[in-house]
Design an enzyme around this catalytic site. Structure first.
Site, mmCIF file in Angstrom:
data_model
loop_
_atom_site.group_PDB
_atom_site.id
_atom_site.type_symbol
_atom_site.label_atom_id
_atom_site.label_comp_id
_atom_site.label_asym_id
_atom_site.label_seq_id
_atom_site.Cartn_x
_atom_site.Cartn_y
_atom_site.Cartn_z
ATOM 1 N N GLN A 74 0.814 -1.228 0.000
ATOM 2 C CA GLN A 74 0.000 0.000 0.000
ATOM 3 C C GLN A 74 0.849 1.281 0.000
ATOM 4 O OE1 GLN A 74 -0.488 -2.686 1.748
ATOM 5 N NE2 GLN A 74 -2.634 -3.295 1.660
ATOM 6 N N TYR A 194 -15.030 -7.987 2.867
ATOM 7 C CA TYR A 194 -13.652 -8.443 2.698
ATOM 8 C C TYR A 194 -13.627 -9.914 2.253
ATOM 9 C CZ TYR A 194 -9.020 -10.128 3.594
ATOM 10 O OH TYR A 194 -7.804 -10.716 3.441
ATOM 11 N N ASP A 241 -11.955 -14.725 8.475
ATOM 12 C CA ASP A 241 -11.290 -13.445 8.774
ATOM 13 C C ASP A 241 -12.342 -12.349 8.894
ATOM 14 O OD1 ASP A 241 -9.674 -11.262 9.015
ATOM 15 O OD2 ASP A 241 -8.659 -11.490 7.076
ATOM 16 N N HIS A 243 -11.500 -9.287 9.651
ATOM 17 C CA HIS A 243 -10.804 -8.150 9.058
ATOM 18 C C HIS A 243 -11.106 -6.827 9.770
ATOM 19 C CE1 HIS A 243 -8.793 -6.310 5.441
ATOM 20 N NE2 HIS A 243 -8.093 -7.399 5.647
ATOM 21 N N GLU A 267 -10.197 -14.894 12.709
ATOM 22 C CA GLU A 267 -9.066 -13.968 12.502
ATOM 23 C C GLU A 267 -9.514 -12.514 12.629
ATOM 24 O OE1 GLU A 267 -7.181 -14.870 8.792
ATOM 25 O OE2 GLU A 267 -6.424 -12.833 8.563
ATOM 26 N N GLU A 293 -1.775 -9.245 11.935
ATOM 27 C CA GLU A 293 -1.162 -8.929 10.637
ATOM 28 C C GLU A 293 -0.867 -7.439 10.480
ATOM 29 O OE1 GLU A 293 -4.543 -10.549 8.432
ATOM 30 O OE2 GLU A 293 -4.539 -8.729 7.228
ATOM 31 N N ARG A 314 -0.157 -13.715 14.303
ATOM 32 C CA ARG A 314 -0.307 -13.698 12.855
ATOM 33 C C ARG A 314 0.362 -12.470 12.260
ATOM 34 N NH1 ARG A 314 -2.790 -15.438 8.773
ATOM 35 N NH2 ARG A 314 -3.797 -13.936 7.414
ATOM 36 N N HIS A 343 1.223 -14.055 8.481
ATOM 37 C CA HIS A 343 0.403 -13.517 7.393
ATOM 38 C C HIS A 343 1.118 -13.746 6.062
ATOM 39 C CE1 HIS A 343 -1.096 -9.860 5.053
ATOM 40 N NE2 HIS A 343 -2.214 -10.466 5.376
ATOM 41 N N ASP A 347 0.438 -10.305 -1.141
ATOM 42 C CA ASP A 347 1.132 -9.034 -0.929
ATOM 43 C C ASP A 347 2.347 -9.202 -0.024
ATOM 44 O OD1 ASP A 347 -0.311 -9.392 1.357
ATOM 45 O OD2 ASP A 347 -1.465 -7.545 1.207
ATOM 46 N N GLU A 370 -0.655 -19.383 5.977
ATOM 47 C CA GLU A 370 -1.442 -18.896 4.850
ATOM 48 C C GLU A 370 -0.579 -18.974 3.595
ATOM 49 O OE1 GLU A 370 -2.473 -14.765 5.107
ATOM 50 O OE2 GLU A 370 -4.147 -14.985 3.722
#
Ligand code: MG
Length: 437
Positions: A74, A194, A241, A243, A267, A293, A314, A343, A347, A370
């Site tokens: 990002q 998400y 998740d 999120h 998560e 994460e 995580r 995580h 990305d 993951e």
């Protein structure tokens, strides 16, 4: 040392050719004891699936180099100067074999610390030095970490889709490929959930941005998990998740609601700003929790681990500063019964995937990883990256991380200017309130 001291003591007293030979031996001994030094630290941007950044360290020895992951998609462009303008001059000429010392000095060199840009830049350096140490030793890094606790790391990946039958189809397909752990996510038509499918006419709102509302998400997801458990049975391990999308009270209620479906873990029920709510979550249900994460700092993970408020840590390894801090997190977790679940989606670069896999292999308290197979295109750029087979991720046994980057090929995937340059857009509630993503 004794041989070296002796030579130093007697060399001046000697004469002629013999003295010369002694001096040469002294020089050879001294050379042998000196570690290679850092010649260049370079950040390599590679836009393949996501805006990845890999750091390459070359040394004063021909053919000795290493790679580390410094990916923060990002804000990817900011990693490049953080590495090349600040860490590269700071590290030039330093020995490559003092990884802990190098990590500590980089970490403190900015005075203000524990931010994602600087931590990722340090991670690139840190993991490149571990790679170099492995190459020098002729060993994969998991051997330097103590050796394998297991042959391979159990992996999970996610479903998507807007409707329960789609989620079910995807889950079955993943199980057919060997996954025994599946993260189940579902979209909400017209909203930006998400991990779901999205799509459908946009839900009318007081603005024109993507919309998300907690209640439809909570109701739809609960129904989906109930149905998936009913249809797929108890054999498959289910993950979900949240999120950090819903208010803390709703997240606690959801943890209680899904308790009967016996998730492998839930998560990110809270955002990092709300981690104090984990105490309440713990008191009210036995649903296992994974968190971390978005963490950058020991101030975030230490209390959650030492108070046994989560079950899986995580952290995004490069976000925490690389393998050097991550292995300490793993050891801390081991002492308090907390397992690792680093995580690891797309990305994170394949170098980062390899680094966390080596840690998975060497950590007794490994929980789950993951990850999935890399595409052929990615595997061609990152030669030797981890592979997926029978539900597990496998590392190769080559020295270091076992990865070589085809830098010529990587140059075909440059960062391009435009849009948000990898940044995320905003998501808002119906009335226009921004939510956490
Ligand atoms: Mg998450």
């Amino acid at each position: 040392m004794y041989r070296r001291s002796l030579l130093r003591a007697v060399a001046p007293a000697l004469c002629g050719a013999w003295a010369s030979r002694a001096q040469q031996a002294l020089d050879r001994t001294s050379r042998g004891m000196r570690a290679p030094t850092i010649r260049e630290v370079r950040a390599i941007p590679i836009n393949i699936g996501a805006r990845l950044v890999v750091v390459k360290i070359t040394t004063n020895q021909d053919g000795l180099y290493g790679y580390g992951c410094a990916t923060f998609t990002q804000r990817s462009d900011l990693i490049l100067p953080a590495v090349e303008r600040y860490l590269a001059p700071f590290l030039a000429g330093k020995p490559v074999d003092r990884i802990e010392d190098t990590w500590q000095s980089c970490y403190n060199s900015s005075y203000w610390r524990n931010g994602p840009v600087l931590n990722n830049a340090i991670s690139g350096v840190d993991e490149a030095l571990w790679d170099i140490k492995g190459r020098m030793a002729g060993l994969p890094v998991y051997q330097l970490l103590g050796g394998k606790c297991r042959e391979a790391a159990a992996a999970y990946t996610s479903t998507g889709g807007n409707e329960i039958p789609q989620v079910m189809d995807q889950a079955r397909r993943l199980m057919d490929r060997g996954f025994r752990h599946v993260r189940v996510q579902i979209g909400i038509p017209g909203m930006s959930a998400y991990g779901g499918g999205g799509g459908g006419a946009r839900t009318p709102a007081l603005h024109n941005r993507p919309v998300f509302e907690p209640k439809p998400y909570l109701l739809r997801t609960l129904k989906m998990i109930e149905e998936v458990r009913k249809q797929l049975g108890d054999e498959v391990e289910l993950l979900h998740d949240m999120h950090e999308r819903v208010p803390p009270r709703d997240a606690i209620q959801f943890g209680k609601d899904v308790e009967r479906f016996k998730l492998f873990y839930l998560e990110d029920p809270f955002s990092p700003e709300d981690i104090a709510y984990f105490r309440q979550f713990r008191e009210q249900c036995a649903t296992p929790v994974a968190m971390g994460e978005l963490f950058n700092s020991p101030h975030e993970w230490t209390p959650l681990i030492t108070e046994r408020l989560i079950d899986y840590i995580r952290v995004h390894v490069s976000q925490a500063g690389g393998i050097t801090p991550a292995r300490k997190i793993a050891v801390l977790g081991e002492a308090f019964g907390v397992k690792t679940a680093w995580h690891g989606p797309d990305d994170c670069s394949p170098v980062g995937h390899a680094a966390q896999l080596h840690l998975d292999l060497a950590s007794p308290n490994f929980g789950i990883q993951e990850g999935d197979a890399h595409s052929q295109r990615v595997s061609e750029v990152f030669r030797g990256c981890p592979t997926f087979r029978d539900g597990y991720l496998w590392a190769n046994d080559s020295p270091g991380w076992g990865i070589d980057v085809d830098e010529k090929l990587a140059a075909r995937y440059p960062f391009r200017e435009g849009g948000l340059n990898g940044g995320w857009s905003d998501i808002r509630r119906l009335d226009g309130t921004v939510i956490k993503q």
